[in-house]
Design a protein around this motif. Structure first.
Motif, mmCIF file in Angstrom:
data_model
loop_
_atom_site.group_PDB
_atom_site.id
_atom_site.type_symbol
_atom_site.label_atom_id
_atom_site.label_comp_id
_atom_site.label_asym_id
_atom_site.label_seq_id
_atom_site.Cartn_x
_atom_site.Cartn_y
_atom_site.Cartn_z
ATOM 1 N N ASN A 98 -32.906 -34.204 -30.982
ATOM 2 C CA ASN A 98 -32.294 -34.774 -31.891
ATOM 3 C C ASN A 98 -31.976 -36.279 -31.591
ATOM 4 O OD1 ASN A 98 -32.516 -32.243 -32.861
ATOM 5 N ND2 ASN A 98 -30.407 -32.119 -32.202
ATOM 6 N N TRP A 99 -31.501 -37.022 -31.200
ATOM 7 C CA TRP A 99 -31.582 -38.236 -31.005
ATOM 8 C C TRP A 99 -32.046 -39.206 -31.163
ATOM 9 C CZ3 TRP A 99 -31.891 -42.802 -28.399
ATOM 10 C CH2 TRP A 99 -31.074 -43.743 -28.657
ATOM 11 N N LEU A 100 -33.723 -38.728 -31.039
ATOM 12 C CA LEU A 100 -35.081 -39.299 -30.796
ATOM 13 C C LEU A 100 -35.675 -39.042 -32.069
ATOM 14 C CD1 LEU A 100 -36.412 -38.818 -26.810
ATOM 15 C CD2 LEU A 100 -35.067 -40.538 -27.653
ATOM 16 N N GLY A 101 -35.375 -38.150 -32.725
ATOM 17 C CA GLY A 101 -36.716 -38.148 -33.328
ATOM 18 C C GLY A 101 -37.373 -37.492 -33.048
ATOM 19 N N VAL A 102 -37.569 -36.486 -31.766
ATOM 20 C CA VAL A 102 -39.038 -36.129 -31.711
ATOM 21 C C VAL A 102 -38.861 -35.088 -30.831
ATOM 22 C CG1 VAL A 102 -40.895 -37.291 -29.831
ATOM 23 C CG2 VAL A 102 -39.523 -39.111 -31.731
ATOM 24 N N SER A 103 -40.051 -34.280 -31.310
ATOM 25 C CA SER A 103 -39.902 -32.833 -29.758
ATOM 26 C C SER A 103 -40.399 -33.596 -29.096
ATOM 27 C CB SER A 103 -41.252 -31.662 -31.493
ATOM 28 O OG SER A 103 -40.965 -30.926 -30.466
ATOM 29 N N LEU A 104 -39.893 -32.763 -27.633
ATOM 30 C CA LEU A 104 -40.215 -32.832 -26.694
ATOM 31 C C LEU A 104 -40.924 -32.140 -25.898
ATOM 32 C CD1 LEU A 104 -37.283 -35.094 -25.471
ATOM 33 C CD2 LEU A 104 -39.575 -36.338 -26.087
ATOM 34 N N CYS A 105 -40.287 -31.029 -26.487
ATOM 35 C CA CYS A 105 -41.223 -29.032 -26.316
ATOM 36 C C CYS A 105 -41.416 -28.419 -26.276
ATOM 37 C CB CYS A 105 -39.942 -29.239 -24.850
ATOM 38 S SG CYS A 105 -39.127 -30.502 -23.160
#
Length: 299
Positions: free
Chosen positions: A45-52
């Motif tokens: 959420n902080w990055l605004g990117v899906s990591l997993c």
């Protein structure tokens, strides 16, 4: 002002990506699986990117997540190494050396008594590896590096070059045909190190021998084992002159063919420019330079 994600979220994601599992990450961090999952979600959420991507049998990192996890792993490794160095009690009389196995076995160790006799106050710790040293991550003071060029970004001093020649046990000729010409090698077993696959082809080309495959024969993990195999009459090894001079002098090995070939590689003494050379390092450098100079003069 730095704008960074929460540290706990970074740790949770790095552990999850490295373990490929929320459960194993939770066990490593001594928290619940739910806590790890919340931290990873918080980071996304902080990055605004899906990591997993959550799968039934674990997790799979996205391309962005894989790249970010590799970066975090490298940073955490550096922090861990620096913390370990800071917490350790400095050993002011210990010199830590990393070098290739064959250099250690065939060259340094037989001469080490002379260094110890001159510097009895210095405790030497030896680590052997073919991997290039990383002075930023490893607790190493000095390394011996083999290559065609000095290591970048570190202090390097050339010690000696490589001279190749075939050697074998004199007892070999009681079992196999004589070896008086390079062409006679076709009737002998060729020995070499897995780390030095070009030595035989290089020498054979220089000798003008085209019908012998320099990649055939017995191969060993390192050259020291190949030299031992030659001593035990298994075949003919392509040796580096510096590592067999003692054997040739006492007759443990013989050099039946005259051709010597200089390669483009050499051995260098190296240490980090960021760490000033200590008196222990300076003493070792002075000694090893004198030893290599004496060897070259005798040859």
């Amino acid at each position: 002002m730095r704008r960074l994600p929460p540290l706990n979220a970074l740790r949770a994601f790095e552990a999850t990506a490295r373990n490929g599992s929320l459960t194993r990450a939770a066990q490593e961090l001594s928290v619940t699986q739910g806590a790890v999952s919340r931290h990873v979600q918080q980071l996304e959420n902080w990055l605004g990117v899906s990591l997993c991507a959550r799968l039934r049998r674990g997790i799979e990192t996205t391309p962005e997540g894989e790249a970010f996890a590799a970066l975090l792993g490298s940073v955490f490794d550096q922090i861990e190494a620096q913390v370990r160095r800071m917490r350790q009690k400095p050993a002011t009389n210990t010199l830590r050396i990393k070098l290739p196995p064959t250099f250690a076995i065939r060259w340094l160790v037989p001469r080490l008594a002379r260094f110890h006799a001159l510097h009895r106050q210095i405790d030497v710790q030896i680590t052997t590896s073919h991997q290039t040293v990383d002075f930023d991550r490893e607790d190493i003071d000095i390394c011996i590096h083999s290559g065609t060029t000095p290591l970048p970004s570190v202090y390097c001093r050339r010690l000696f070059g490589e001279i190749l020649l075939p050697v074998c046990s004199a007892g070999l000729f009681g079992k196999y045909p004589p070896l008086s010409r390079p062409e006679d090698l076709a009737r002998h077993v060729l020995l070499c190190s897995l780390h030095r696959p070009d030595d035989w082809p290089l020498w054979l080309r220089a000798a003008g021998v085209r019908h012998i495959d320099g990649n055939e024969g017995l191969k060993f993990e390192n050259s020291a084992l190949a030299y031992q195999a030659a001593t035990d009459e298994l075949g003919v090894v392509m040796a580096q002159r510096a590592f067999v001079e003692d054997d040739l002098r006492v007759g443990r090995l013989v050099a039946p063919l005259d051709l010597r070939i200089a390669t483009s590689s050499a051995y260098f003494l190296a240490y980090s420019r960021a760490r000033r050379a200590t008196p222990l390092m300076a003493a070792f450098e002075e000694w090893i330079v004198e030893e290599t100079a004496a060897m070259e003069e005798a040859a």
